[in-house]
Write an enzyme that holds these catalytic residues in place. Structure first.
Site, PDB file in Angstrom:
ATOM      1  CB  THR A   1     -19.737 -19.647   0.184  1.00 56.85           C
ATOM      2  OG1 THR A   1     -20.707 -20.691   0.042  1.00 56.85           O
ATOM      3  CG2 THR A   1     -20.225 -18.617   1.169  1.00 56.85           C
ATOM      4  CG  ASP A   2     -21.197 -23.375  -3.432  1.00 55.15           C
ATOM      5  OD1 ASP A   2     -20.863 -23.593  -2.255  1.00 55.15           O
ATOM      6  OD2 ASP A   2     -22.311 -23.675  -3.886  1.00 55.15           O
TER       7      ASP A   2
ATOM      8  CB  THR B   1     -26.178 -18.570   0.573  1.00 57.77           C
ATOM      9  OG1 THR B   1     -26.105 -19.811  -0.131  1.00 57.77           O
ATOM     10  CG2 THR B   1     -26.956 -18.770   1.854  1.00 57.77           C
TER      11      THR B   1
ATOM     12  CB  SER C   1     -21.304 -18.618  -6.715  1.00 56.87           C
ATOM     13  OG  SER C   1     -20.844 -19.499  -5.729  1.00 56.87           O
TER      14      SER C   1
HETATM   15  N1  ASP Z   1     -24.625 -22.351  -3.544  1.00 57.71           N
HETATM   16  C1  ASP Z   1     -24.422 -21.069  -2.900  1.00 57.71           C
HETATM   17  C2  ASP Z   1     -23.591 -20.214  -3.846  1.00 57.71           C
HETATM   18  O1  ASP Z   1     -22.414 -20.418  -3.940  1.00 57.71           O
HETATM   19  C3  ASP Z   1     -23.731 -21.276  -1.606  1.00 57.71           C
HETATM   20  C4  ASP Z   1     -23.445 -20.047  -0.808  1.00 57.71           C
HETATM   21  O2  ASP Z   1     -23.507 -18.930  -1.259  1.00 57.71           O
HETATM   22  O3  ASP Z   1     -23.103 -20.241   0.394  1.00 57.71           O
HETATM   23  O4  ASP Z   1     -24.134 -19.373  -4.508  1.00 57.71           O
END
Ligand code: ASP
Length: 322
Positions: free
Chosen positions: A95-96, A16, A62
């Site tokens: 973050t995932d 993100t 991710s």
């Molecule tokens: N779906 C995103 C990822 O993990 C979520 C994020 O980065 O907050 O790439």
């Protein structure tokens, strides 16, 4: 960049933090992994005395992290960490699965330099994007003399790779280090440390080599214990005929995300026993976000001490690879 100047290298993997929303006012409707890492760094001041370099290692959401990206990231980390004029690395990441990548890098590389993963909960073009501040904080940590090990920096907090866990689906401060506690924080660009940096352990060079060349990771699945559980789920998971039908490798290990202190519904327990008797490794963890399981002697299903189910799964995969 002056000759001989110390460097911090920023490796982009997507997430993100590199995401773009259709409208700057709505940070929920967006696509992750759109902006190149070099663009994320536009206008960002390098910590005093350092030059910044960047490299796009991958561009993924991710949630889709896989062995190919991990391999490339491991290779680039090894390459840059070996350069005498590189003080540390920053990795932009979704973050995932940030905690899984952090755990893998710390376990395999155990670096004596800082490797700082950072991220964002809002896309890069959101009016109130959190990525730029997180990136500045991560650079400050990477530039800190004496910093070492794999770290995560988000919302002004510095968390250790073995402890970090995403605990909130939308809050900007989305991570926790549980009972281990934060390593420190970054305030107005100043790094304040509360605990020791992660200790460098012996780098797992053999493991790194196997990881870089193995055709696949050993298949390890997570089984969650809950009320009214059914053992047939485990039986189906470990049935080689089922794996063959779906063109999947056979299951070599199971991680139990047990209730509370690592307990398991009796139906699942019986099925896990059958799986173990058939040669599948079983490791026990807890579905609770906080608290550590204490290993006890002669346990039927050994405890993954201090590891969440996803980290226990990685630990078991790496052990099976060795
Ligand atoms: N779906 C995103 C990822 O993990 C979520 C994020 O980065 O907050 O790439």
């Amino acid at each position: 960049m002056q000759v001989g100047q110390e460097k911090i290298v920023v490796l982009g993997t997507g997430g993100t933090i590199a995401g773009l929303a259709t409208s700057a006012a709505d940070s929920r409707d967006y696509l992750a992994a759109q902006k190149p890492v070099a663009e994320l760094m536009t206008g960002l001041a390098a910590p005093s005395g350092f030059a910044l370099l960047s490299e796009q290692v991958a561009q993924i959401d991710s949630k889709d992290m896989d062995l190919a990206v991990w391999r490339k990231l491991l290779q680039r980390c090894v390459h840059w960490l070996a350069q005498a004029d590189v003080q540390g690395l920053v990795i932009t990441h979704g973050t995932d699965t940030l905690e899984e990548t952090a755990f893998l890098l710390q376990t395999v590389l155990a670096p004596r330099k800082p490797v700082v993963l950072t991220c964002a909960m809002r896309p890069a073009n959101a009016a109130d994007a959190d990525g730029p501040q997180n990136l500045r904080d991560a650079l400050a940590v990477a530039a800190t003399a004496g910093a070492q090990g794999v770290l995560a920096v988000c919302a002004g907090r510095i968390l250790g790779a073995l402890d970090v866990q995403k605990v909130h689906s939308s809050r900007l401060d989305a991570f926790s280090a549980g009972e281990a506690g934060d390593i420190g924080r970054v305030q107005q660009g100043r790094v304040e440390r509360q605990r020791d940096w992660p200790q460098p352990r012996v780098p797992q060079e053999m493991l790194l080599e196997v990881l870089l060349t193995a055709p696949a990771l050993p298949r390890v699945e997570i089984v969650l214990s809950h009320a009214a559980a059914c053992g047939a789920t485990v039986d189906a998971l470990v049935d080689p005929a089922v794996a063959t039908r779906y063109g999947a490798p056979p299951v070599r290990g199971l991680v139990l995300a047990g209730t509370g202190g690592g307990t398991v519904h009796h139906e699942l327990e019986a099925a896990l026993r059958r799986a173990q008797a058939a040669g599948v490794r079983v490791l026990r963890s807890t579905r609770c976000a906080d608290g550590f399981l204490q290993p006890r002697p002669n346990e039927e299903f050994p405890v993954a001490a201090g590891l969440s189910p996803v980290k226990a799964r990685l630990a078991l995969m790496l052990e099976l690879l060795r």
